[in-house]
Design a protein around this motif. Structure first.
Motif, PDB file in Angstrom:
ATOM      1  N   MET A   1     -24.931  45.187  -7.865  1.00 57.60           N
ATOM      2  CA  MET A   1     -23.920  44.150  -7.670  1.00 57.60           C
ATOM      3  C   MET A   1     -24.535  42.935  -6.978  1.00 57.60           C
ATOM      4  N   ARG A   2     -24.123  41.740  -7.406  1.00 53.12           N
ATOM      5  CA  ARG A   2     -24.668  40.529  -6.805  1.00 53.12           C
ATOM      6  C   ARG A   2     -24.008  40.244  -5.449  1.00 53.12           C
ATOM      7  N   SER A   3     -24.628  39.349  -4.712  1.00 55.24           N
ATOM      8  CA  SER A   3     -24.044  38.928  -3.446  1.00 55.24           C
ATOM      9  C   SER A   3     -23.691  37.445  -3.526  1.00 55.24           C
ATOM     10  N   VAL A   4     -23.120  36.955  -2.444  1.00 57.43           N
ATOM     11  CA  VAL A   4     -22.801  35.531  -2.331  1.00 57.43           C
ATOM     12  C   VAL A   4     -23.594  34.977  -1.156  1.00 57.43           C
ATOM     13  N   SER A   5     -24.220  33.813  -1.370  1.00 53.39           N
ATOM     14  CA  SER A   5     -24.816  33.091  -0.243  1.00 53.39           C
ATOM     15  C   SER A   5     -23.905  31.897  -0.003  1.00 53.39           C
ATOM     16  N   PHE A   6     -23.229  31.898   1.153  1.00 50.71           N
ATOM     17  CA  PHE A   6     -22.183  30.904   1.389  1.00 50.71           C
ATOM     18  C   PHE A   6     -22.608  29.874   2.433  1.00 50.71           C
ATOM     19  N   GLY A   7     -22.628  28.601   2.020  1.00 51.69           N
ATOM     20  CA  GLY A   7     -23.080  27.528   2.907  1.00 51.69           C
ATOM     21  C   GLY A   7     -24.568  27.307   2.715  1.00 51.69           C
ATOM     22  N   PHE A   8     -25.044  26.138   3.143  1.00 45.52           N
ATOM     23  CA  PHE A   8     -26.467  25.818   2.956  1.00 45.52           C
ATOM     24  C   PHE A   8     -27.271  26.531   4.042  1.00 45.52           C
ATOM     25  N   PRO A   9     -28.111  27.490   3.658  1.00 43.98           N
ATOM     26  CA  PRO A   9     -28.744  28.333   4.677  1.00 43.98           C
ATOM     27  C   PRO A   9     -30.204  27.980   4.938  1.00 43.98           C
ATOM     28  N   CYS A  24     -27.894  36.471  -6.315  1.00 42.93           N
ATOM     29  CA  CYS A  24     -26.683  36.010  -5.615  1.00 42.93           C
ATOM     30  C   CYS A  24     -26.111  34.771  -6.281  1.00 42.93           C
ATOM     31  N   ASP A  25     -24.835  34.540  -6.022  1.00 40.99           N
ATOM     32  CA  ASP A  25     -24.193  33.285  -6.401  1.00 40.99           C
ATOM     33  C   ASP A  25     -24.196  32.402  -5.160  1.00 40.99           C
ATOM     34  N   PHE A  26     -24.620  31.154  -5.344  1.00 45.22           N
ATOM     35  CA  PHE A  26     -24.837  30.268  -4.192  1.00 45.22           C
ATOM     36  C   PHE A  26     -23.726  29.228  -4.095  1.00 45.22           C
ATOM     37  N   TYR A  27     -23.070  29.197  -2.943  1.00 41.31           N
ATOM     38  CA  TYR A  27     -22.076  28.160  -2.654  1.00 41.31           C
ATOM     39  C   TYR A  27     -22.642  27.279  -1.537  1.00 41.31           C
ATOM     40  N   GLY A  28     -23.361  26.231  -1.947  1.00 41.74           N
ATOM     41  CA  GLY A  28     -24.166  25.478  -0.982  1.00 41.74           C
ATOM     42  C   GLY A  28     -23.410  24.524  -0.080  1.00 41.74           C
ATOM     43  N   HIS A  29     -22.147  24.196  -0.431  1.00 44.78           N
ATOM     44  CA  HIS A  29     -21.401  23.303   0.459  1.00 44.78           C
ATOM     45  C   HIS A  29     -20.690  24.099   1.550  1.00 44.78           C
ATOM     46  N   GLY A  30     -20.402  25.346   1.254  1.00 46.94           N
ATOM     47  CA  GLY A  30     -19.705  26.193   2.235  1.00 46.94           C
ATOM     48  C   GLY A  30     -18.328  25.644   2.602  1.00 46.94           C
ATOM     49  N   SER A  31     -17.709  24.925   1.658  1.00 50.25           N
ATOM     50  CA  SER A  31     -16.450  24.222   1.943  1.00 50.25           C
ATOM     51  C   SER A  31     -15.232  25.081   1.578  1.00 50.25           C
ATOM     52  N   SER A  32     -14.045  24.551   1.888  1.00 46.18           N
ATOM     53  CA  SER A  32     -12.838  25.294   1.502  1.00 46.18           C
ATOM     54  C   SER A  32     -12.683  25.291  -0.025  1.00 46.18           C
ATOM     55  N   GLU A  33     -13.195  24.228  -0.692  1.00 45.58           N
ATOM     56  CA  GLU A  33     -13.158  24.232  -2.170  1.00 45.58           C
ATOM     57  C   GLU A  33     -14.055  25.340  -2.709  1.00 45.58           C
ATOM     58  N   ASP A  34     -15.203  25.528  -2.054  1.00 50.85           N
ATOM     59  CA  ASP A  34     -16.094  26.628  -2.461  1.00 50.85           C
ATOM     60  C   ASP A  34     -15.377  27.974  -2.305  1.00 50.85           C
ATOM     61  N   GLU A 256     -37.860  20.826  -3.812  1.00 49.59           N
ATOM     62  CA  GLU A 256     -36.487  20.858  -4.339  1.00 49.59           C
ATOM     63  C   GLU A 256     -35.610  19.852  -3.573  1.00 49.59           C
ATOM     64  N   LEU A 257     -36.168  18.651  -3.374  1.00 48.52           N
ATOM     65  CA  LEU A 257     -35.459  17.671  -2.536  1.00 48.52           C
ATOM     66  C   LEU A 257     -34.148  17.208  -3.190  1.00 48.52           C
ATOM     67  N   GLN A 258     -34.163  17.031  -4.525  1.00 50.37           N
ATOM     68  CA  GLN A 258     -32.936  16.585  -5.184  1.00 50.37           C
ATOM     69  C   GLN A 258     -31.858  17.663  -5.108  1.00 50.37           C
ATOM     70  N   TRP A 259     -32.309  18.901  -5.282  1.00 47.70           N
ATOM     71  CA  TRP A 259     -31.376  20.040  -5.173  1.00 47.70           C
ATOM     72  C   TRP A 259     -30.731  20.054  -3.783  1.00 47.70           C
ATOM     73  N   PHE A 263     -26.498  19.045  -2.122  1.00 48.20           N
ATOM     74  CA  PHE A 263     -25.625  19.745  -1.168  1.00 48.20           C
ATOM     75  C   PHE A 263     -25.476  18.949   0.135  1.00 48.20           C
ATOM     76  N   GLY A 264     -25.794  17.659   0.052  1.00 51.73           N
ATOM     77  CA  GLY A 264     -25.595  16.791   1.219  1.00 51.73           C
ATOM     78  C   GLY A 264     -26.708  16.877   2.241  1.00 51.73           C
ATOM     79  N   VAL A 265     -27.849  17.492   1.853  1.00 50.12           N
ATOM     80  CA  VAL A 265     -28.950  17.653   2.804  1.00 50.12           C
ATOM     81  C   VAL A 265     -30.017  16.609   2.486  1.00 50.12           C
ATOM     82  N   ASN A 266     -30.081  15.596   3.332  1.00 47.05           N
ATOM     83  CA  ASN A 266     -30.905  14.408   3.102  1.00 47.05           C
ATOM     84  C   ASN A 266     -32.385  14.696   3.369  1.00 47.05           C
TER      85      ASN A 266
END
Ligand SMILES: Cc1ncc(COP(=O)(O)O)c(C=O)c1O
Length: 298
Positions: A1-9, A24-34, A256-259, A263-266
């Motif tokens: 089974m896959r996992s979730v990585s939630f938020g930019f870690p 894993c499925d990646f939710y990089g914003h870690g927001s309420s929309e995510d 992976e700077l564009q990636w 996710f808002g990471v400058n």
């Protein structure tokens, strides 16, 4: 089974989840929309082994909604693993909502930068406790801690609680210098982020907001000048007893700077891990570096 990585870690946490096991499925914003999206997936039948998140996250210091994550975990039967390295258990208590808490003891718990270590706390109230304990004992745990490292780790940690109080207040003192400064586009710190109330929900009565903060300047040239001029140690770790500054995104995500930007990471973010120095001395060093940065575009 896959996992979730939630938020930019922290970079390695995501890479390990992606490269080992079922992924894993990646939710990089870690927001309420995510979380809305995750909930939709769960309601449509998708199942996960666990959800991994940091509290707060590295390097944006934002916090996920752990109470909502806990509700989803209870309803859809997955484990919640919280990395509290940056918050630390001296400032926050996430145990009520976590099945497992992990923490890098290399950081402020040790503080002295002369020993590495980590911890995993299995929550005895978790429904996965006996299963995790059995797996840990029988398959995972290996006592590889070198005896002298154990001695140093214990010795360094003795004044951890006193050090964190000083580091919390030093970090706030530096934020006072940086906040609302004309060169600073964004200052990331749990006290000032929009997720402050999510942090406060788990903050201990006397807990502060930790020693890590990140700065984005209006122009990359200002970030470079500030970084070069700041009279502190420079390097990639965090949680050192001395202030440590790092061009974190360039170091951790160079390929992976564009990636990361998506996710808002400058790329030009300057991360500061605040130490135990005199607050007046620190304020002065930051003001001086800002003065040099102000000349960068002239
Ligand atoms: C949030 C977080 N977790 C874990 C780690 C890894 O720590 P260690 O090198 O002690 O394994 C880091 C390192 O920077 C981190 O920032």
């Amino acid at each position: 089974m896959r996992s979730v990585s939630f938020g930019f870690p922290y970079v390695d946490s995501l890479k390990i989840l992606q490269k080992f096991g079922p992924g894993c499925d990646f939710y990089g914003h870690g927001s309420s929309e995510d979380l809305d999206d995750l909930e939709t997936r769960l309601r449509s039948g998708q199942r996960y082994l666990g959800l991994f998140c940091e509290f707060p996250g590295n390097p944006l210091l934002t916090c996920p909604d752990l109470n909502r994550i806990r509700q989803l975990a209870d309803e859809f039967s997955f484990a919640v693993v919280v990395d509290e390295t940056i918050g630390t258990f001296a400032n926050i208590n996430v145990l009520p909502v976590a099945d497992i808490i992990v923490s890098s003891l290399t950081k402020i718990f040790s503080g002295d930068s002369n020993v590495m270590g980590g911890s995993a706390v299995l929550n005895p109230r978790s429904r996965y406790y006996s299963c995790c304990q059995k797996i840990m004992r029988e398959y995972i745990y290996e006592d590889t801690f070198w005896a002298e490292d154990a001695i140093f780790m214990e010795r360094n940690s003795r004044d951890f609680l006193r050090r964190i109080v000083r580091i919390n207040s030093n970090a706030e003192a530096i934020c006072d210098v940086l906040r609302d400064h004309t060169l600073v586009k964004n200052l990331y710190y749990p006290l000032f982020n929009s997720s402050k109330q999510l942090y406060d929900a788990f903050r201990l009565p006397r807990g502060g907001y930790g020693g890590l903060l990140s700065i984005v300047f209006n122009h990359p040239e200002q970030a470079k000048a500030f970084y070069d001029a700041l009279d502190t140690a420079k390097g990639p770790s965090l949680g050192t007893n001395f202030t440590l500054c790092s061009p974190y995104v360039l170091l951790a995500h160079y390929h992976e700077l564009q990636w990361a930007a998506d996710f808002g990471v400058n790329a030009d973010l300057v991360r500061v891990s605040v130490g135990l120095e005199e607050p007046g001395e620190l304020r002065l060093k930051f003001r001086q570096a800002l003065q040099v940065a102000a000349m960068a575009l002239r």
